[in-house]
Design a protein around this motif. Structure first.
Motif, PDB file in Angstrom:
ATOM      1  N   ALA A 106     -27.713  -1.992  27.102  1.00 21.40           N
ATOM      2  CA  ALA A 106     -27.524  -2.110  28.552  1.00 21.40           C
ATOM      3  C   ALA A 106     -26.432  -3.133  28.855  1.00 21.40           C
ATOM      4  O   ALA A 106     -26.451  -4.238  28.315  1.00 21.40           O
ATOM      5  N   PRO A 107     -25.468  -2.819  29.734  1.00 17.58           N
ATOM      6  CA  PRO A 107     -24.445  -3.795  30.137  1.00 17.58           C
ATOM      7  C   PRO A 107     -25.032  -4.817  31.103  1.00 17.58           C
ATOM      8  O   PRO A 107     -26.160  -4.676  31.579  1.00 17.58           O
ATOM      9  N   HIS A 108     -24.234  -5.838  31.423  1.00 14.99           N
ATOM     10  CA  HIS A 108     -24.715  -6.904  32.286  1.00 14.99           C
ATOM     11  C   HIS A 108     -25.116  -6.390  33.668  1.00 14.99           C
ATOM     12  O   HIS A 108     -26.119  -6.834  34.243  1.00 14.99           O
ATOM     13  N   GLU A 151     -32.611  -9.850  26.515  1.00 11.30           N
ATOM     14  CA  GLU A 151     -32.262  -9.592  25.115  1.00 11.30           C
ATOM     15  C   GLU A 151     -32.707  -8.201  24.685  1.00 11.30           C
ATOM     16  O   GLU A 151     -31.983  -7.500  23.955  1.00 11.30           O
ATOM     17  N   ALA A 152     -33.890  -7.780  25.152  1.00  7.23           N
ATOM     18  CA  ALA A 152     -34.356  -6.432  24.811  1.00  7.23           C
ATOM     19  C   ALA A 152     -33.440  -5.376  25.412  1.00  7.23           C
ATOM     20  O   ALA A 152     -33.141  -4.347  24.775  1.00  7.23           O
ATOM     21  N   LYS A 174     -31.298  -3.492  37.309  1.00  6.53           N
ATOM     22  CA  LYS A 174     -32.567  -2.835  37.006  1.00  6.53           C
ATOM     23  C   LYS A 174     -33.661  -3.777  36.488  1.00  6.53           C
ATOM     24  O   LYS A 174     -34.827  -3.385  36.449  1.00  6.53           O
ATOM     25  N   ILE A 175     -33.274  -4.981  36.076  1.00  9.03           N
ATOM     26  CA  ILE A 175     -34.284  -5.921  35.570  1.00  9.03           C
ATOM     27  C   ILE A 175     -34.417  -7.132  36.482  1.00  9.03           C
ATOM     28  O   ILE A 175     -35.509  -7.446  36.966  1.00  9.03           O
ATOM     29  N   MET A 176     -33.300  -7.812  36.734  1.00  8.07           N
ATOM     30  CA  MET A 176     -33.365  -9.055  37.489  1.00  8.07           C
ATOM     31  C   MET A 176     -33.707  -8.836  38.957  1.00  8.07           C
ATOM     32  O   MET A 176     -34.538  -9.556  39.527  1.00  8.07           O
TER      33      MET A 176
END
Length: 419
Positions: free
Chosen positions: A318-320, A311-312, A326-328
């Protein structure tokens, strides 16, 4: 008998261990082995086996240890001490190892002696040996329990011996200078590297190098594609809610429970109809096509990653794909390592689908299929030692992969905890 309590010593297990070791001593005067109508006891073998074989000393050593454990057990009942019982346990452990080794070495020892006129087989062991083998382990168990040593060590030792024996056998066979399939002994009489050299010098007969490269290509490409598909599928099912999502997950899980070989014939006919059977591309396609159905472990891990991070990132625009990349992906490093290892190991050791898809096209064989070709009844006598060498070489990448990725797995776990 002095039955006083001593700190750190359990008297009841000590008494049971002594009783068991006395039974071990009795087993040495029972029928120990019988060949061609001749029956001998354990003590008879120990005194008459001679030194015809390098391992002949094991029988006299066994007799000494059996007597020693019984005598020490009686002495320690009269004058108990924790250090004494621990030394007794060590002697019992050595006895257990020697008796177990004799299960595999007796054929070599007894065939080289003049004790029996015929050939010895394991089935020729009598009640004396089997009783000694059982009591050696049982006595060690209670001796360890007497000094509060974890009996789990015994279980781990037995499991290690069972697990390591086939590996040691195949490694020794790969260095065996004598040819043939069954030789009747464990340790080779001569050692050589010729078996390894033949794998790469007999290209006309055994194109092992080609098989190894084929296997690596299939495993590496399948590993990368499989992992990417599983990660993307898991991310979508973990982070997005859409109509039919639950039904889709249940259907994929149920279908994934069916073994792949159930669809072998159908898959083969489809690939043959497309004209792409008997090549490595078809094998990669088969390995990758159903990879999405293995999503549930990876999805379960992604479900534990806080959605507040997504959410942040969306608030920042940021797109999916950016969220996924970069996060998951950094957060899911441990499960990625697990998926990479699983996706690589499957194709690397697979035999069923390569044997169906590649048929008799030897140039496209994988290592598993090539090694099976070498162990055919028409060739096993000539190529068995080369097969053993190939089996050792095929395990090297797996060992390296595990050693390297294990370090990253631990690092990823620590990073995931911090996240």
């Amino acid at each position: 008998m002095n039955m006083k309590e001593i700190i750190g010593l359990r008297r009841k297990p000590q008494i049971i261990a002594l009783a068991v070791y006395i039974v071990s001593l009795i087993s040495m005067i029972l029928p120990f082995a019988s060949v061609g109508g001749k029956t001998v006891t354990g003590f008879s073998i120990a005194f008459s086996v001679g030194g015809a074989h390098a391992m002949s000393f094991l029988y006299p050593l066994m007799a000494i240890l059996v007597v020693l454990t019984a005598v020490c057990g009686v002495f320690l009942m009269l004058k108990p001490s924790v250090k004494g019982v621990r030394l007794w346990t060590a002697i019992g452990a050595i006895e257990t190892v020697v008796v177990t080794i004799l299960l595999f070495a007796s054929k070599m020892i007894l065939d080289s002696s003049d004790l029996f006129s015929g050939k010895f087989l394991v089935k020729n062991f009598g009640i004396g040996y089997w009783l000694l083998l059982i009591t050696a382990f049982v006595g060690l168990y209670f001796a360890m329990a007497a000094t509060k040593i974890s009996v789990g060590y015994i279980v781990l030792t037995i499991m290690s011996v069972i697990w390591l024996f086939p590996i040691v056998w195949i490694v020794l066979t790969s260095f065996r200078g004598e040819g043939g399939y069954y030789v009747g002994y464990f340790i080779p009489k001569t050692f050589t590297l010729e078996n390894y050299l033949k794998l790469f010098t007999m290209e006309g007969t055994i194109p092992f190098g080609k098989w190894w490269i084929n296997t690596f290509i299939v495993a590496a490409v399948s590993c990368v594609l499989n992992t990417l598909i599983v990660l993307m599928t898991s991310y979508v099912l973990s982070r997005h809610r859409f109509s039919g999502r639950t039904l889709l997950m249940k259907a994929m899980m149920v279908i994934g429970m069916f073994p792949g070989f159930m669809s072998m014939i159908a898959v083969y006919n489809i690939l043959k109809g497309m004209g792409i059977n008997q090549n490595l591309g078809a094998l990669i396609l088969v390995n990758v096509a159903s990879s999405a159905m293995g999503y549930y472990i990876c999805k379960g891990f992604m479900d534990t990653v806080p959605k507040a991070l997504d959410e942040a990132a969306r608030i920042d625009g940021a797109p999916h794909f950016t969220i996924f990349y970069k996060i998951m992906i950094p957060m899911a490093k441990p499960i990625i390592i697990y998926q990479l290892m699983s996706a690589f190991l499957g194709p690397w050791g697979d035999y069923i689908f390569p044997s169906l898809l590649l048929g008799d096209k030897q140039a496209s064989y994988t290592v598993a299929l090539g090694l099976k070709w070498m162990t055919d009844f028409r060739r096993i006598e000539d190529y068995y030692t080369q097969f053993a060498a190939g089996a050792v070489l095929v395990s090297v990448p797996i060992v390296i992969l595990f050693i390297v990725l294990q370090r990253y797995y631990v690092e990823g776990m620590s990073g995931a905890v911090k996240g």
